[in-house]
Design a protein around this motif. Structure first.
Motif, PDB file in Angstrom:
ATOM      1  N   ALA A  58      -9.648   1.518 -20.211  1.00  0.00           N
ATOM      2  CA  ALA A  58     -10.681   1.911 -19.243  1.00  0.00           C
ATOM      3  C   ALA A  58     -10.080   2.480 -17.954  1.00  0.00           C
ATOM      4  N   ALA A  59      -8.882   2.037 -17.587  1.00  0.00           N
ATOM      5  CA  ALA A  59      -8.263   2.526 -16.342  1.00  0.00           C
ATOM      6  C   ALA A  59      -7.905   4.009 -16.496  1.00  0.00           C
ATOM      7  N   ARG A  60      -7.440   4.383 -17.683  1.00  0.00           N
ATOM      8  CA  ARG A  60      -7.080   5.791 -17.891  1.00  0.00           C
ATOM      9  C   ARG A  60      -8.343   6.655 -17.861  1.00  0.00           C
ATOM     10  N   LEU A  61      -9.442   6.112 -18.343  1.00  0.00           N
ATOM     11  CA  LEU A  61     -10.687   6.882 -18.334  1.00  0.00           C
ATOM     12  C   LEU A  61     -11.213   7.060 -16.913  1.00  0.00           C
ATOM     13  N   PHE A  62     -10.906   6.116 -16.047  1.00  0.00           N
ATOM     14  CA  PHE A  62     -11.313   6.312 -14.645  1.00  0.00           C
ATOM     15  C   PHE A  62     -10.544   7.492 -14.046  1.00  0.00           C
ATOM     16  N   ASP A  63      -9.242   7.570 -14.323  1.00  0.00           N
ATOM     17  CA  ASP A  63      -8.441   8.712 -13.828  1.00  0.00           C
ATOM     18  C   ASP A  63      -9.035  10.022 -14.328  1.00  0.00           C
ATOM     19  N   GLU A  64      -9.421  10.002 -15.590  1.00  0.00           N
ATOM     20  CA  GLU A  64      -9.957  11.222 -16.185  1.00  0.00           C
ATOM     21  C   GLU A  64     -11.336  11.546 -15.597  1.00  0.00           C
ATOM     22  N   PHE A  65     -12.097  10.482 -15.316  1.00  0.00           N
ATOM     23  CA  PHE A  65     -13.408  10.661 -14.668  1.00  0.00           C
ATOM     24  C   PHE A  65     -13.233  11.431 -13.349  1.00  0.00           C
ATOM     25  N   LEU A  66     -12.225  11.043 -12.567  1.00  0.00           N
ATOM     26  CA  LEU A  66     -11.985  11.720 -11.285  1.00  0.00           C
ATOM     27  C   LEU A  66     -11.676  13.198 -11.505  1.00  0.00           C
ATOM     28  N   LYS A  67     -10.831  13.466 -12.498  1.00  0.00           N
ATOM     29  CA  LYS A  67     -10.467  14.868 -12.740  1.00  0.00           C
ATOM     30  C   LYS A  67     -11.671  15.678 -13.208  1.00  0.00           C
ATOM     31  N   MET A  68     -12.545  15.032 -13.990  1.00  0.00           N
ATOM     32  CA  MET A  68     -13.690  15.771 -14.529  1.00  0.00           C
ATOM     33  C   MET A  68     -14.757  16.043 -13.475  1.00  0.00           C
ATOM     34  N   PHE A  69     -14.921  15.068 -12.551  1.00  0.00           N
ATOM     35  CA  PHE A  69     -16.075  15.169 -11.662  1.00  0.00           C
ATOM     36  C   PHE A  69     -15.756  15.503 -10.213  1.00  0.00           C
ATOM     37  N   GLN A  70     -14.472  15.609  -9.889  1.00  0.00           N
ATOM     38  CA  GLN A  70     -14.161  15.913  -8.493  1.00  0.00           C
ATOM     39  C   GLN A  70     -13.342  17.182  -8.352  1.00  0.00           C
ATOM     40  N   ALA A  71     -13.386  18.024  -9.371  1.00  0.00           N
ATOM     41  CA  ALA A  71     -12.542  19.217  -9.317  1.00  0.00           C
ATOM     42  C   ALA A  71     -13.369  20.476  -9.126  1.00  0.00           C
ATOM     43  N   GLY A  72     -14.660  20.323  -8.835  1.00  0.00           N
ATOM     44  CA  GLY A  72     -15.480  21.491  -8.525  1.00  0.00           C
ATOM     45  C   GLY A  72     -16.308  22.019  -9.683  1.00  0.00           C
ATOM     46  N   CYS A  73     -16.181  21.400 -10.876  1.00  0.00           N
ATOM     47  CA  CYS A  73     -16.972  21.872 -12.026  1.00  0.00           C
ATOM     48  C   CYS A  73     -17.715  20.712 -12.656  1.00  0.00           C
ATOM     49  N   ALA A  74     -18.193  19.808 -11.826  1.00  0.00           N
ATOM     50  CA  ALA A  74     -18.802  18.580 -12.339  1.00  0.00           C
ATOM     51  C   ALA A  74     -20.036  18.871 -13.199  1.00  0.00           C
ATOM     52  N   GLN A  75     -20.850  19.824 -12.737  1.00  0.00           N
ATOM     53  CA  GLN A  75     -22.103  20.062 -13.441  1.00  0.00           C
ATOM     54  C   GLN A  75     -21.860  20.608 -14.854  1.00  0.00           C
ATOM     55  N   LYS A  76     -20.994  21.586 -14.926  1.00  0.00           N
ATOM     56  CA  LYS A  76     -20.680  22.195 -16.234  1.00  0.00           C
ATOM     57  C   LYS A  76     -20.013  21.149 -17.144  1.00  0.00           C
ATOM     58  N   THR A  77     -19.120  20.370 -16.578  1.00  0.00           N
ATOM     59  CA  THR A  77     -18.428  19.353 -17.369  1.00  0.00           C
ATOM     60  C   THR A  77     -19.435  18.347 -17.928  1.00  0.00           C
ATOM     61  N   PHE A  78     -20.359  17.950 -17.076  1.00  0.00           N
ATOM     62  CA  PHE A  78     -21.381  16.983 -17.495  1.00  0.00           C
ATOM     63  C   PHE A  78     -22.199  17.530 -18.669  1.00  0.00           C
ATOM     64  N   GLU A  79     -22.608  18.789 -18.556  1.00  0.00           N
ATOM     65  CA  GLU A  79     -23.413  19.385 -19.632  1.00  0.00           C
ATOM     66  C   GLU A  79     -22.652  19.391 -20.949  1.00  0.00           C
ATOM     67  N   LEU A  80     -21.372  19.757 -20.873  1.00  0.00           N
ATOM     68  CA  LEU A  80     -20.569  19.783 -22.103  1.00  0.00           C
ATOM     69  C   LEU A  80     -20.353  18.376 -22.651  1.00  0.00           C
ATOM     70  N   LEU A  81     -20.100  17.424 -21.754  1.00  0.00           N
ATOM     71  CA  LEU A  81     -19.901  16.040 -22.208  1.00  0.00           C
ATOM     72  C   LEU A  81     -21.139  15.540 -22.950  1.00  0.00           C
ATOM     73  N   ARG A  82     -22.322  15.905 -22.436  1.00  0.00           N
ATOM     74  CA  ARG A  82     -23.567  15.475 -23.087  1.00  0.00           C
ATOM     75  C   ARG A  82     -23.714  16.175 -24.433  1.00  0.00           C
ATOM     76  N   GLU A  83     -23.428  17.478 -24.426  1.00  0.00           N
ATOM     77  CA  GLU A  83     -23.565  18.259 -25.660  1.00  0.00           C
ATOM     78  C   GLU A  83     -22.655  17.714 -26.770  1.00  0.00           C
ATOM     79  N   TYR A  84     -21.481  17.245 -26.388  1.00  0.00           N
ATOM     80  CA  TYR A  84     -20.505  16.782 -27.374  1.00  0.00           C
ATOM     81  C   TYR A  84     -20.601  15.279 -27.645  1.00  0.00           C
ATOM     82  N   GLY A  85     -21.614  14.649 -27.061  1.00  0.00           N
ATOM     83  CA  GLY A  85     -21.796  13.210 -27.304  1.00  0.00           C
ATOM     84  C   GLY A  85     -20.701  12.359 -26.681  1.00  0.00           C
ATOM     85  N   LEU A  86     -20.000  12.920 -25.694  1.00  0.00           N
ATOM     86  CA  LEU A  86     -18.898  12.170 -25.078  1.00  0.00           C
ATOM     87  C   LEU A  86     -19.370  11.368 -23.865  1.00  0.00           C
TER      88      LEU A  86
END
Ligand code: ATP
Ligand code: MG
Length: 441
Positions: free
Chosen positions: A225-253
């Motif tokens: 879970a700690a590694r996923l928190f690091d990845e969460f930061l990269k996914m949501f704080q790098a300026g493309c959070a909205q697009k990333t979120f849509e893809l994560l939902r589309e891919y069931g991730l």
């Protein structure tokens, strides 16, 4: 850019400097220093990964990774400002002020069935440790995507391409090196990386990658879970959070990371809008170089589950809305920790921010005026404004809280209908006498 079309061979296509657009101006001075020092000391030195990929795309890379045939100890001997880190992947960090240049020694490609002294896999084939050093033509195969496996050689400024990465960058295609199922089993986080890069770079995810993600998404539950928190930061704080979120939902991730949130998103269109707005807001802040804190977005993600849980609590026991929200935030954040661990320095303020929400409903009296002085006011206010935008909070009241911040203390006293007259007036209304305490005698 020259097309390299070769795959799976140990001779690279070498793209000479005149045939590509990676300029040294795009590489930080610190990274150049490290590259040159290694090269002058007789080692191979390449810029690799995001630095080359982003420069080819005309984006300005911020993060520089270097690959070399020097061992970690040899790297350390060359730089006084160097520290060796990591157990899973032993790396050298060379520090220049706030900038850290990561220097990795070429790794030999490993197989889950091979038994090497310093490589370890778990039962699903996940790589736990990989410290077998090798040559560049071995190193390339352990990299995740073709676009991430381009090596910029400081010796002559050419790019070495073993896997057709240059062509994939040109065609904006995200493709694994090797068999997607195997690569995902080795490291399920690569599924999140696929989505992150597709969002950031505006790449199309190759269909075999998509199929493999849809098939293997459950493997994310094996990742710490700690590694996923690091990845969460990269996914949501790098300026493309909205697009990333849509893809994560589309891919069931997304549901593998935020299970409770995902359930509520499927039930409630308003909550989905709320999340989208928060993500849009986050992206706008990043674009404007403003600070972002993960606790705000975590509060947004957990808001609907927390509200639902708080209602349940209140139906069973008598407690204030604030109390129930605070307790519910604690419980839901606890549940969340098993997937994506959130450090306490973020969960504590998040809980406060959520529990403060009912206080915005009251805009009269001392307690209401005190809210402005709360150390978490700013975040709680921003959160409330977002709710108001989605119809989850009264817009007139939201306006009140916006206006009152611009008022001076006299005006505020009037707004909050405080008993005392403005301080400019000497006369004060006589205080109400307190009821005398009932004596026990
Ligand atoms: P960015 O820095 O923009 O996030 P990046 O591609 O540089 O993108 P890093 O996480 O900095 O990503 O990693 C540097 C390089 O190391 C990658 O380009 C890739 O070649 C390799 N790499 C990193 N993580 C993995 C992984 N989980 N599996 C395989 N290769 C990886
Ligand atoms: Mg990088």
């Amino acid at each position: 850019m020259k097309n390299s079309g070769n795959t799976n061979k140990s001779e690279p296509t070498i793209i000479p400097r005149p045939s590509h657009n990676v300029s040294r101006n795009e590489i930080s001075r610190s990274a150049l220093k490290v590259l040159y020092r290694l090269h002058q000391s007789g080692f191979q030195a390449f810029l690799v990964g995001g630095g080359v990929r982003d420069a080819l795309l005309g984006l300005h890379p911020k993060d520089f990774d270097i690959a070399t045939d020097a061992s970690p100890d040899e790297v350390r001997a060359l730089f006084s400002n160097c520290r060796l880190i990591g157990r899973r992947f032993r790396l050298a960090h060379v520090r220049f002020g706030r900038e850290i240049i990561e220097v990795a020694t070429f790794r030999a490609a490993t197989d889950a069935n091979e038994k090497h002294a310093d490589v370890e896999h778990d039962d699903e084939g996940r790589i736990l440790r990989d410290n077998v050093y090798g040559k560049i033509e071995e190193d390339v195969w352990r990299r995740d995507f073709t676009c991430n496996a381009l090596y910029y050689n400081i010796a002559d400024f050419s790019i070495w391409d073993y896997v057709g990465g240059a062509k994939d960058v040109e065609q904006r295609r995200l493709e694994f090196i090797g068999d997607p199922d195997t690569r995902i089993r080795e490291d399920p986080v690569r599924m999140l990386r696929a989505v992150r890069f597709a969002a950031k770079l505006d790449f199309r995810i190759a269909s075999d990658v998509k199929e493999s993600i849809l098939k293997n998404r459950e493997l994310l539950s094996n990742v710490p879970a700690a590694r996923l928190f690091d990845e969460f930061l990269k996914m949501f704080q790098a300026g493309c959070a909205q697009k990333t979120f849509e893809l994560l939902r589309e891919y069931g991730l997304f549901r593998m990371l935020f299970t409770e949130t995902d359930k509520e998103l499927d039930k409630d269109g308003e909550f989905l809008r709320f999340v989208h707005m928060a993500l849009e807001n986050t992206d706008a802040r990043v674009a404007a170089d403003k600070s972002v804190t993960p606790m705000f977005l975590l509060g947004v993600f957990l808001w609907a589950p927390v509200k639902a849980f708080a209602e349940k609590l209140r139906s069973k026991e008598k407690m204030s809305i604030s109390q129930s929200l605070s307790l519910a935030s604690y419980e839901i954040a606890g549940l969340q920790q098993s997937r994506v661990s959130i450090p306490r320095r973020f969960t504590t303020p998040m809980r406060e921010m959520l529990a403060m929400q009912p206080r915005f409903d009251v805009n009269r009296g001392k307690r209401a005026s005190k809210l402005l002085e709360h150390r978490r006011f700013r975040a709680a206010y921003d959160f409330m404004m977002l709710r108001a935008k989605c119809g989850d909070f009264d817009s007139d009241l939201a306006q009140f809280w916006t206006d009152v911040q611009l008022q001076n203390s006299d005006q505020r006293a009037v707004s909050f209908e405080l008993a005392s007259k403005p301080t400019t007036s000497k006369r004060r209304r006589p205080r109400k006498r307190r009821k005398p305490k009932v004596s026990s005698a």
